[in-house]
Design a protein around this motif. Structure first.
Motif, short mmCIF file in Angstrom:
data_model
loop_
_atom_site.label_atom_id
_atom_site.label_comp_id
_atom_site.label_asym_id
_atom_site.label_seq_id
_atom_site.Cartn_x
_atom_site.Cartn_y
_atom_site.Cartn_z
N ASP A 11 26.27 3.61 -45.56
CA ASP A 11 25.40 4.00 -46.67
C ASP A 11 26.16 4.13 -47.99
OD1 ASP A 11 23.07 4.09 -45.14
OD2 ASP A 11 23.50 6.13 -44.48
N GLY A 12 27.43 3.78 -47.98
CA GLY A 12 28.24 3.75 -49.20
C GLY A 12 28.36 5.08 -49.91
N PRO A 13 28.34 5.03 -51.24
CA PRO A 13 28.56 6.25 -52.02
C PRO A 13 27.47 7.31 -51.83
CG PRO A 13 28.12 4.38 -53.46
CD PRO A 13 28.20 3.85 -52.06
N GLU A 14 26.31 6.93 -51.33
CA GLU A 14 25.26 7.93 -51.07
C GLU A 14 25.70 8.88 -49.96
OE1 GLU A 14 24.29 4.45 -51.06
OE2 GLU A 14 23.98 4.72 -53.20
N CYS A 15 26.55 8.42 -49.09
CA CYS A 15 27.07 9.24 -47.99
C CYS A 15 28.50 9.67 -48.31
CB CYS A 15 27.02 8.45 -46.68
SG CYS A 15 27.83 9.29 -45.29
N ALA A 16 29.43 8.74 -48.24
CA ALA A 16 30.85 8.94 -48.55
C ALA A 16 31.51 10.07 -47.76
CB ALA A 16 31.04 9.14 -50.04
N GLU A 17 30.99 10.37 -46.58
CA GLU A 17 31.60 11.42 -45.75
C GLU A 17 33.04 11.07 -45.40
OE1 GLU A 17 30.45 14.43 -44.82
OE2 GLU A 17 28.62 14.10 -45.95
N CYS A 18 33.31 9.81 -45.11
CA CYS A 18 34.68 9.39 -44.76
C CYS A 18 35.62 9.58 -45.95
CB CYS A 18 34.69 7.95 -44.29
SG CYS A 18 34.02 6.75 -45.46
N VAL A 19 35.15 9.24 -47.14
CA VAL A 19 35.96 9.40 -48.35
C VAL A 19 36.34 10.86 -48.54
CG1 VAL A 19 36.02 9.11 -50.86
CG2 VAL A 19 34.86 7.41 -49.45
N ASN A 20 35.37 11.73 -48.38
CA ASN A 20 35.58 13.16 -48.60
C ASN A 20 36.40 13.82 -47.49
OD1 ASN A 20 34.03 13.08 -50.97
ND2 ASN A 20 32.16 13.33 -49.81
N ALA A 21 36.31 13.31 -46.28
CA ALA A 21 36.97 13.96 -45.14
C ALA A 21 38.40 13.49 -44.90
CB ALA A 21 36.15 13.73 -43.88
N CYS A 22 38.73 12.31 -45.35
CA CYS A 22 40.04 11.73 -45.04
C CYS A 22 41.18 12.53 -45.69
CB CYS A 22 40.11 10.28 -45.50
SG CYS A 22 41.71 9.52 -45.16
N PRO A 23 42.07 13.10 -44.88
CA PRO A 23 43.17 13.89 -45.44
C PRO A 23 44.24 13.04 -46.13
CG PRO A 23 43.40 13.75 -43.07
CD PRO A 23 42.09 13.11 -43.42
N MET A 24 44.25 11.76 -45.86
CA MET A 24 45.27 10.87 -46.42
C MET A 24 44.74 10.03 -47.59
SD MET A 24 47.64 11.95 -44.60
CE MET A 24 48.96 10.93 -45.20
N GLU A 25 43.48 10.23 -47.97
CA GLU A 25 42.85 9.51 -49.08
C GLU A 25 42.96 7.99 -48.91
OE1 GLU A 25 44.41 11.22 -52.69
OE2 GLU A 25 43.39 13.11 -52.31
N VAL A 26 42.64 7.54 -47.71
CA VAL A 26 42.69 6.12 -47.37
C VAL A 26 41.53 5.35 -48.00
CG1 VAL A 26 42.47 4.53 -45.39
CG2 VAL A 26 43.99 6.50 -45.25
N PHE A 27 40.41 6.02 -48.23
CA PHE A 27 39.20 5.37 -48.74
C PHE A 27 39.00 5.63 -50.22
CE2 PHE A 27 38.52 6.61 -44.33
CZ PHE A 27 38.08 5.44 -43.75
N GLU A 28 38.31 4.68 -50.87
CA GLU A 28 37.84 4.85 -52.24
C GLU A 28 36.47 4.20 -52.34
OE1 GLU A 28 40.44 3.22 -55.20
OE2 GLU A 28 42.02 4.69 -54.81
N ILE A 29 35.74 4.57 -53.38
CA ILE A 29 34.49 3.89 -53.67
C ILE A 29 34.77 2.90 -54.80
CG2 ILE A 29 32.14 4.14 -54.53
CD1 ILE A 29 32.15 6.93 -53.18
N GLN A 30 34.53 1.63 -54.52
CA GLN A 30 34.73 0.57 -55.50
C GLN A 30 33.52 -0.34 -55.47
OE1 GLN A 30 38.36 -1.50 -54.53
NE2 GLN A 30 39.65 0.27 -54.98
N ASP A 31 33.03 -0.71 -56.64
CA ASP A 31 31.87 -1.61 -56.73
C ASP A 31 30.72 -1.14 -55.85
OD1 ASP A 31 33.22 -3.28 -58.55
OD2 ASP A 31 34.18 -4.36 -56.91
N ASN A 32 30.49 0.17 -55.86
CA ASN A 32 29.36 0.79 -55.16
C ASN A 32 29.44 0.67 -53.64
OD1 ASN A 32 27.13 2.45 -55.61
ND2 ASN A 32 25.72 0.76 -55.24
#
Length: 62
Positions: A11-32
């Motif tokens: 669900d991309g940026p509408e969810c972004a649970e993985c982005v927020n939970a990752c302790p190593m900041e492996v994820f980013e939101i790019q191009d929605n």
């Protein structure tokens, strides 16, 4: 090991649970959409997989 996102489920940026939970900041939101940008920093703790309500994030053995 690698981190894979199934964009048919994500669900991309509408969810972004993985982005927020990752302790190593492996994820980013790019191009929605959520993308894996620092896979080499991943410790494969599986938190991203655990918090994803859609089951879109998988940590896979190569």
């Amino acid at each position: 090991m690698s981190v894979v996102i199934d964009y048919n489920k994500c669900d991309g940026p509408e969810c972004a649970e993985c982005v927020n939970a990752c302790p190593m900041e492996v994820f980013e939101i790019q191009d929605n959409k959520v993308v894996v940008v620092r896979e080499d920093e991943c410790t494969f703790c599986m938190v991203c997989e655990d918090v994803c309500p859609a089951g879109a994030v998988k940590v896979k053995e190569d």
